[in-house]
Write a protein that holds these residues in place. Structure first.
Motif, PDB file in Angstrom:
ATOM      1  N   LYS A  51       3.224  -4.033   7.140  1.00  0.00           N
ATOM      2  CA  LYS A  51       3.393  -3.751   5.713  1.00  0.00           C
ATOM      3  C   LYS A  51       3.649  -2.264   5.526  1.00  0.00           C
ATOM      4  N   PRO A  52       4.509  -1.901   4.569  1.00  0.00           N
ATOM      5  CA  PRO A  52       4.779  -0.482   4.325  1.00  0.00           C
ATOM      6  C   PRO A  52       3.518   0.233   3.832  1.00  0.00           C
ATOM      7  N   HIS A  53       3.425   1.526   4.142  1.00  0.00           N
ATOM      8  CA  HIS A  53       2.306   2.353   3.700  1.00  0.00           C
ATOM      9  C   HIS A  53       2.841   3.361   2.698  1.00  0.00           C
ATOM     10  N   ALA A  55       2.113   6.704   0.224  1.00  0.00           N
ATOM     11  CA  ALA A  55       1.258   7.873   0.022  1.00  0.00           C
ATOM     12  C   ALA A  55       1.938   8.808  -0.971  1.00  0.00           C
ATOM     13  N   ILE A  67       6.898   6.874   1.932  1.00  0.00           N
ATOM     14  CA  ILE A  67       6.747   5.481   2.353  1.00  0.00           C
ATOM     15  C   ILE A  67       7.021   5.426   3.845  1.00  0.00           C
ATOM     16  N   THR A  68       6.037   4.938   4.608  1.00  0.00           N
ATOM     17  CA  THR A  68       6.234   4.788   6.045  1.00  0.00           C
ATOM     18  C   THR A  68       6.196   3.310   6.404  1.00  0.00           C
ATOM     19  N   GLN A  69       6.902   2.971   7.463  1.00  0.00           N
ATOM     20  CA  GLN A  69       7.027   1.599   7.933  1.00  0.00           C
ATOM     21  C   GLN A  69       6.672   1.556   9.404  1.00  0.00           C
ATOM     22  N   THR A 107       6.017   4.461  14.047  1.00  0.00           N
ATOM     23  CA  THR A 107       5.829   4.769  12.615  1.00  0.00           C
ATOM     24  C   THR A 107       7.078   5.473  12.152  1.00  0.00           C
ATOM     25  N   GLN A 109      10.107   6.403   8.836  1.00  0.00           N
ATOM     26  CA  GLN A 109      10.359   6.672   7.434  1.00  0.00           C
ATOM     27  C   GLN A 109      11.828   6.369   7.164  1.00  0.00           C
TER      28      GLN A 109
END
Length: 115
Positions: A51-53, A55, A67-69, A107, A109
């Motif tokens: 799931k995307p994160h 911040a 948004i990080t993936q 990780t 972006q």
């Protein structure tokens, strides 16, 4: 998600196809190297897409959203300069986690071009 005896994702959970685009380093003939952007190496692998994160930070005096993936793949040679592509979207690699026995986590972006 299902886990194997190593505590990692099972192969069946790696259900997305991503492409990793690498630019090899070449010898420049003068004792140094350069990145050969004219001859990229393209590899397609199976991955689990986390799931995307999301911040929020303050950058340059204003708010910024990051948004990080995460992509989990089987271990292979991947560099931070490589590009990940999934369904036409390009991602730059921010961090490579090699702590798993069989898997590694990228990780990333999303790369967005405005204009």
């Amino acid at each position: 998600m299902n886990y194997n005896s190593y505590g990692e994702l099972r192969s069946g959970d790696l259900n997305r196809r991503i492409t990793i685009l690498s630019y090899p380093e070449q010898d420049d003939g003068q004792g140094g190297t350069y990145i050969d952007r004219g001859h990229p190496v393209q590899v397609t692998v199976w991955a689990y897409m986390a799931k995307p994160h999301f911040a929020e930070q303050t950058s340059g005096g204003g708010p910024a959203s990051i948004i990080t993936q995460g992509f989990v793949i089987r271990k292979r040679v991947v560099n931070a300069n490589d590009i990940v592509t999934y369904e036409g979207q390009r991602y730059k690699i921010l961090h490579i986690d090699m702590s798993g026995t069989r898997n590694m986590t990228l990780t990333c972006q999303a790369v967005v071009h405005n204009g």
